[in-house]
Design an enzyme around this catalytic site. Structure first.
Site, PDB file in Angstrom:
ATOM      1  N   ASP A  53       2.567  12.149  41.753  1.00 44.25           N
ATOM      2  CA  ASP A  53       1.945  13.470  41.628  1.00 44.25           C
ATOM      3  C   ASP A  53       1.473  13.707  40.201  1.00 44.25           C
ATOM      4  O   ASP A  53       0.813  14.713  39.928  1.00 44.25           O
ATOM      5  CB  ASP A  53       2.941  14.572  42.020  1.00 44.25           C
ATOM      6  N   ASP A  77       3.449  12.804  54.172  1.00 44.12           N
ATOM      7  CA  ASP A  77       4.290  13.155  53.019  1.00 44.12           C
ATOM      8  C   ASP A  77       5.769  13.248  53.402  1.00 44.12           C
ATOM      9  O   ASP A  77       6.122  13.267  54.599  1.00 44.12           O
ATOM     10  CB  ASP A  77       3.798  14.500  52.455  1.00 44.12           C
TER      11      ASP A  77
HETATM   12  C1  GLA Z   1       3.475  16.397  47.584  1.00 41.79           C
HETATM   13  C2  GLA Z   1       2.372  15.382  47.413  1.00 41.79           C
HETATM   14  C3  GLA Z   1       1.142  16.030  46.874  1.00 41.79           C
HETATM   15  C4  GLA Z   1       0.712  17.134  47.808  1.00 41.79           C
HETATM   16  C5  GLA Z   1       1.844  18.118  48.017  1.00 41.79           C
HETATM   17  C6  GLA Z   1       1.507  19.115  49.085  1.00 41.79           C
HETATM   18  O1  GLA Z   1       3.897  16.879  46.345  1.00 41.79           O
HETATM   19  O2  GLA Z   1       2.774  14.324  46.597  1.00 41.79           O
HETATM   20  O3  GLA Z   1       0.111  15.098  46.711  1.00 41.79           O
HETATM   21  O4  GLA Z   1       0.327  16.556  49.034  1.00 41.79           O
HETATM   22  O5  GLA Z   1       3.044  17.455  48.400  1.00 41.79           O
HETATM   23  O6  GLA Z   1       2.513  20.026  49.284  1.00 41.79           O
END
Ligand code: GLA
Length: 667
Positions: A489, A427
């Site tokens: 997300d 990430d």
């Molecule tokens: C980001 C990612 C999510 C998740 C969060 C965790 O927002 O896109 O899928 O992994 O971080 O903190």
């Protein structure tokens, strides 16, 4: 040759043997108020010496040598599909090598440029195009993609005029806001596409030029002082991928899908069927409880999940664990409060159930509240005398530093060595600021690529997912190191329809992470049925992101059935050609396969407003053949291909939010 080669044609393939006729300059009588030296568009347009448009290079040596024009060109063929143009400017004392590979297997032209300072004194570079391509006079519209976190791939349609069209991104990573690519369409239906293989700042511009054509330039956006070449030093741009198709945007997508596939490297050298994911994030967030996660794994195995990915919340430092987003990034030790015996009991449980185990990491980030920051505050990007600017309570590590990369490698490798981990979700949850006293945006990108490459080479069986708050790092650069994108997300299925359509213009479906989320959707609060959520996620790299234990029996049965169906269809959904279209009346469709056999997914995103439904025209079917159209629960129908292409397939009544899967088979 005393100049850079001139662009003559970039368009759909002409028949073999076609020649350009007269030399370009012989076809252009000198206009009034013009230089005697006619300067058409070249592959490396200069500045200050007769080319009045955008140049491929903006650079100077201590305020001098800013005027640039190529004085010598040598063309070096490399293999059967690549030309290397060695360009020299003897006066400004810079040299450029433009590498142009026209790959017949992908119908893609890949351009990159290497600039060398061949004189004395530092050359300051503020712009170096990766490449430029010409567009014909009837190129009249450009579609690019904007957005934000939770809303990626918002299509933006602009008309091309005599004004310069320009999109740029200065967020330090690819960004949710501005995808590094676009599609231009012409009045005759031809479409042109470009995308930049780079996970940092970028810039593209389309400029009208004097003969009514346009040039399209693309490259990395450089901050002031970011590239300063010492004598003898060189810089190479990222690759610019360009393609053109007489079949419009679908033809562009087909070329790009093949080009992306060709850039990827898979464990074992070939893509395995994409395993069904369970991701713990939206089901559990930071609330990790070993027995609950084991129950989740049991439920996952029962519905047919094949890979269990433990998301954020499993790690921490000596003083504190990651219970929310305020702390612990950088402290990549297992949180022993949550996992008293480490992660092995969970990982072994998952593997024992026949699933793969994957782990979330965010290597490039650091929370000020972390042991790492307390020990190495200087490792975070900062500028002395400037306040730090937080985002999601975190700062960014200086990936240009070898000691930072070594620390991260060791931290991640420790888990890969001790646990059965075959997957990393990688990430990157903020934009970049403070990228050094002298700007180092490109060092960040190259540092991240280097760390990924080192991990891939040490652990070749491990796959990596590229994520940046969802789709903030989707590009053709990082895909050389990774195997999946977390597309957004936002898992709301209605939102996902347009996000995925934009994604599929550039990237193939097998790298499109698409999950079934909870109802109501966490990001929007909207509610959709399980069949609709599952149907929208089906064509991508399918996964589930909710607490399976909370589904009712009907939802569980629907989800189990979709997972089983995905497993039977994935070989046809992935690795094949994709077409997308709109039937009108809130119906969109996509088809995967070829003109002999297609899987057609028809998606209605809102209730009909018509008494009689539109027919769905399929441009890819063979007009000389007949086809059978079959879907579950209905008698198949047969139609001639020419009719299906021109008039279309009649659609049955559909609910306001529904996905139909139609098997299309040539008879
Ligand atoms: C980001 C990612 C999510 C998740 C969060 C965790 O927002 O896109 O899928 O992994 O971080 O903190």
């Amino acid at each position: 040759m005393g100049e850079a080669p001139l662009w003559r044609y970039w368009g759909p393939r002409l028949p073999d043997g076609v020649t350009p006729g007269a030399a370009l300059r012989d076809t252009r009588p000198e206009p009034s108020f013009a230089l005697h030296f006619d300067q058409p568009l070249s592959i490396f347009p200069g500045v200050g010496l007769g080319w009045f448009g955008q140049s491929a290079l903006l650079a100077h040596r201590g305020g001098g040598d800013w005027a640039q024009a190529i004085t010598d060109c040598r063309v070096e063929p490399v293999g059967t599909d690549t030309l290397r143009f060695h360009l020299t400017d003897a006066a400004a004392q810079v040299a450029a090598i433009i590498t142009a590979r026209l790959d017949p297997a992908t119908d893609t032209l890949t351009l990159s440029t290497t600039l060398t300072n061949s004189g004395d004194g530092i050359v300051d570079v503020s712009w170096l195009a990766a490449g430029n391509v010409p567009l014909p006079p009837d190129a009249d519209a450009v579609r690019s993609w904007a957005g934000r976190h939770n809303s990626e791939f918002v299509a933006v349609d602009d008309t091309l005029t005599r004004s310069t069209w320009r999109r740029e991104n200065r967020r330090g990573l690819t960004s949710h806001d501005c995808f590094p690519g676009a599609v231009v369409t012409c009045a005759d239906g031809t479409a042109y596409g470009v995308q930049l293989a780079w996970s940092g700042n970028h810039l593209q511009q389309i400029e009208w030029i004097d003969d009514g054509t346009r040039q399209w330039q693309m490259g990395e956006w450089l901050a002031p002082g970011e590239v300063r070449l010492n004598p003898g030093e060189a810089i190479t741009t990222p690759d610019m991928l360009a393609t053109v198709s007489a079949e419009g945007a679908n033809g562009v997508a087909w070329a790009f899908h093949r080009a992306i596939r060709a850039r990827m490297t898979w464990p074992g050298d070939a893509m395995r069927p994409r395993p069904v994911h369970l991701n713990t994030w939206e089901g559990f967030y930071f609330d990790h409880d070993l027995s609950a996660l084991k129950e989740l794994a049991d439920a996952a195995a029962t519905v047919g999940i094949e890979r269990f990915v433990l998301d954020d919340g499993w790690f921490g430092g000596k003083a504190k664990g990651r219970d929310d987003d305020t702390s612990s990034l950088g402290d990549w030790a297992v949180d022993f409060r949550k996992y008293p015996d480490g992660l092995a009991p969970l990982a072994d449980h998952v593997v024992g159930l026949g699933m793969e185990f994957g782990l979330w990491v965010e290597p490039e980030m650091i929370n000020p509240d972390s042991d790492l920051y307390r020990a190495h505050p200087d490792w975070a990007l900062h500028i002395d005398g400037r306040p730090l600017l937080g985002a999601r309570n975190q700062l960014v590590l200086d990936m240009g530093r070898a000691d930072v990369r070594d620390y991260l490698f060791t931290a991640i490798a420790g888990h890969l060595d001790s646990l059965p981990i075959s997957y990393l979700k990688w990430d990157h949850n903020r934009d970049l600021t403070h990228a050094g006293r002298t700007p180092q945006f490109r060092a960040q990108v190259l540092g991240a690529y280097a760390l990924m490459a080192r991990l891939r080479s040490a652990y070749p069986a491990v796959e990596i997912e590229a994520c940046a708050g969802g789709g903030g790092r989707i590009d053709a650069g990082i895909i050389a190191h990774t195997h999946r994108f977390w597309t957004s997300d936002c898992i709301d299925a209605i939102s996902r329809v347009s996000i995925q359509r934009g994604f599929l213009q550039f990237m193939p479906p097998e790298v499109m992470g698409s999950h079934v989320g909870a109802c109501p959707a966490h990001s929007t609060g909207r509610m959709q049925s399980m069949p609709f959520r599952a149907g929208v996620a089906l064509p991508g790299h399918f996964g589930v992101e909710l607490d399976l234990r909370q589904l009712n029996a009907i939802e569980t049965a629907d989800l189990t059935a979709t997972i089983a169906r995905y497993k039977t269809l994935r070989d046809r959904l992935h690795g094949t050609r994709v077409w997308q279209g709109e039937a009108g009346d809130s119906v969109v469709w996509q088809a995967h396969g070829d003109s002999a056999a297609l899987l057609l997914l028809v998606t209605r995103i809102a209730p009909t407003t018509q008494r009689h439904l539109p027919h769905l025209r399929l441009p890819m079917v063979d007009p000389t053949r007949s086809y059978r159209f079959a879907r579950e629960g209905a008698a198949p129908i047969e139609l001639d291909g020419a009719w299906a292409a021109r008039v279309g397939l009649p659609l049955p009544p559909m609910r306001g939010e529904e996905v139909l899967i139609v098997e299309v088979t040539a008879l």
